[in-house]
Motif scaffolding. Structure first.
Motif, short mmCIF file in Angstrom:
data_model
loop_
_atom_site.label_atom_id
_atom_site.label_comp_id
_atom_site.label_asym_id
_atom_site.label_seq_id
_atom_site.Cartn_x
_atom_site.Cartn_y
_atom_site.Cartn_z
N LYS B 3 0.84 -1.20 0.00
CA LYS B 3 0.00 0.00 0.00
C LYS B 3 0.87 1.25 0.00
O LYS B 3 1.92 1.28 0.65
N PRO B 4 0.46 2.24 -0.73
CA PRO B 4 1.23 3.47 -0.78
C PRO B 4 1.14 4.19 0.56
O PRO B 4 0.07 4.66 0.94
N SER B 5 2.25 4.25 1.23
CA SER B 5 2.23 4.83 2.57
C SER B 5 1.82 6.30 2.51
O SER B 5 1.97 6.97 1.49
N PHE B 6 1.31 6.75 3.64
CA PHE B 6 0.88 8.14 3.71
C PHE B 6 2.03 9.08 3.37
O PHE B 6 1.87 10.07 2.68
N ARG B 7 3.20 8.69 3.86
CA ARG B 7 4.37 9.52 3.58
C ARG B 7 4.63 9.66 2.08
O ARG B 7 4.92 10.74 1.58
N GLU B 8 4.49 8.54 1.39
CA GLU B 8 4.72 8.60 -0.05
C GLU B 8 3.69 9.48 -0.73
O GLU B 8 3.99 10.15 -1.71
N GLN B 9 2.48 9.44 -0.21
CA GLN B 9 1.46 10.30 -0.81
C GLN B 9 1.80 11.76 -0.63
O GLN B 9 1.58 12.58 -1.53
N VAL B 10 2.36 12.10 0.53
CA VAL B 10 2.76 13.49 0.76
C VAL B 10 3.84 13.89 -0.24
O VAL B 10 3.80 14.97 -0.84
N LEU B 11 4.81 13.01 -0.40
CA LEU B 11 5.88 13.32 -1.36
C LEU B 11 5.32 13.46 -2.75
O LEU B 11 5.72 14.35 -3.50
N GLN B 12 4.42 12.57 -3.11
CA GLN B 12 3.81 12.66 -4.43
C GLN B 12 3.08 13.99 -4.60
O GLN B 12 3.17 14.63 -5.65
N ALA B 13 2.39 14.38 -3.55
CA ALA B 13 1.66 15.65 -3.61
C ALA B 13 2.63 16.80 -3.79
O ALA B 13 2.36 17.75 -4.54
#
Lengths: 209, 209
Positions: B3-13
């Motif tokens: 699962k895409p970790s929350f942290r990765e989502q922040v970086l993606q954002a």
DNA sequence: GTCTATACGCAGATAGAC
DNA sequence: GTCTATCTGCGTATAGAC
């Protein structure tokens, strides 16, 4: 001033050589990618010497543009002497500008470059010629509109801007890269798309929307 | 993949925010005049942080172009779902690209800038999308030619190049500067000049068979 | 006016602490 | 990964000798 000193003629010739190099480099790479070092290397003089003739890189570009506009005005006189219809005169101008571009004689200046743009609109020699050119083209445009040979729905300034824009249309270069057409073929194709459009006209209906 | 970790989502954002800024700045000033310092100031991060996400300024531009091409491909799918004629589909695409340009969403990359061009053609993500876009447009173009709704004398690649070129046509901006027309009026005027030409067609010289 | 040599600033890219 | 601080190269422009 009694004698047109030989020395002055040499200096003038040198300035002409500089502007010619600038013109070619501007056509090849554009203003941003052209460096003053390239110019002096091409002309074969020292950088400080060039700056004795021109104040800045922008002044170099302005001089090149003045040269182009002078040639354009001379071409307009030639075309006018042929006594063509207004529409055919405009087509002749467009054909000439496209030839210039393919011959590597048309400087490409980034349209919205602010530093250069400021320098150009502050340059009286440049602006005078640009105005005169616009006026002369404008006369043909309004005449063609009055004759009904240009679409009456089109504002005159749209036609003027379009002619200027097609003078540096990148499609010319892309088509040449494909290698399938001669320069004259390319020009005739683009003239047709510019004046007659991409679409095949339908018999009795105006295009809607 | 997990699962895409929350942290990765922040970086993606954050990367998305960077690309959005780049896109806007590219549309405003073009590649050459856009500086990396402006980008980081706009996003609100340090320059070194940006270089953790992207290797170079050229990579920034490539990411912005990928974003635009993805939006274009999505738009093509929308248009295809409307089941228009090939010609009307091409017009719809042209209308969309002009809207993008007027909305400040169309990056303007110097056509013959060699450093950037090299970076772009080496970028697989960019090239893949460009190829797919060209293929899909090419299908409409050949279909329109087969139907006789595009001028049969025009090579398909000329039509394709012209559509690409009109996506960054400077005439749009010039007309807007005149302040006399709404954005939609400008778009319809340019659509007409692109597909139907500047010249008024003569009444009976176009037999249609 | 021409040259060699240099000053200056800017923009892209990196080092190293946290 | 993010920051501050710095390095580096390049391009415009100038100093000063001849």
């Amino acid at each position: 001033m009694a004698k047109p000193s030989f020395r002055e003629q040499v200096l003038q010739a040198r300035e002409d050589a500089i502007v010619a190099s600038v013109n070619r480099l501007l056509a090849e790479k554009g203003f941003d990618l052209m460096t003053v070092d390239e110019v002096v290397a091409d002309v074969g003089i020292a950088k400080a010497s060039l700056y004795k003739h021109f104040d800045s890189k922008e002044a170099l570009a302005a001089a090149a543009m003045v040269r182009v506009l002078d040639r354009a005005l001379a071409e307009l006189a030639q075309i006018r002497a042929q006594d063509l219809s207004p529409l055919d005169s405009l087509k002749a101008v467009a054909r000439w500008t496209m030839r210039q571009q393919l011959a590597g004689e048309m400087p490409s200046l980034p349209a919205q470059n602010s530093s250069l743009r400021q320098a150009l609109i502050s340059d009286k020699a440049y602006m005078d010629r640009l105005m005169q050119l616009s006026d002369e083209l404008g006369a043909w445009i309004t005449a063609a509109l009055a004759q009904g040979s240009l679409r009456s729905a089109l504002p005159p300034e749209l036609v003027l801007y379009t002619l200027f824009a097609r003078a540096c249309d990148p499609v010319l270069g892309m088509l040449r890269l494909s290698g399938q057409y001669s320069d004259e073929q390319i020009i005739e194709l683009l003239l047709q798309t510019c004046f007659d459009g991409l679409a095949q006209p339908v018999a009795n209906a105006k295009p809607r929307r």
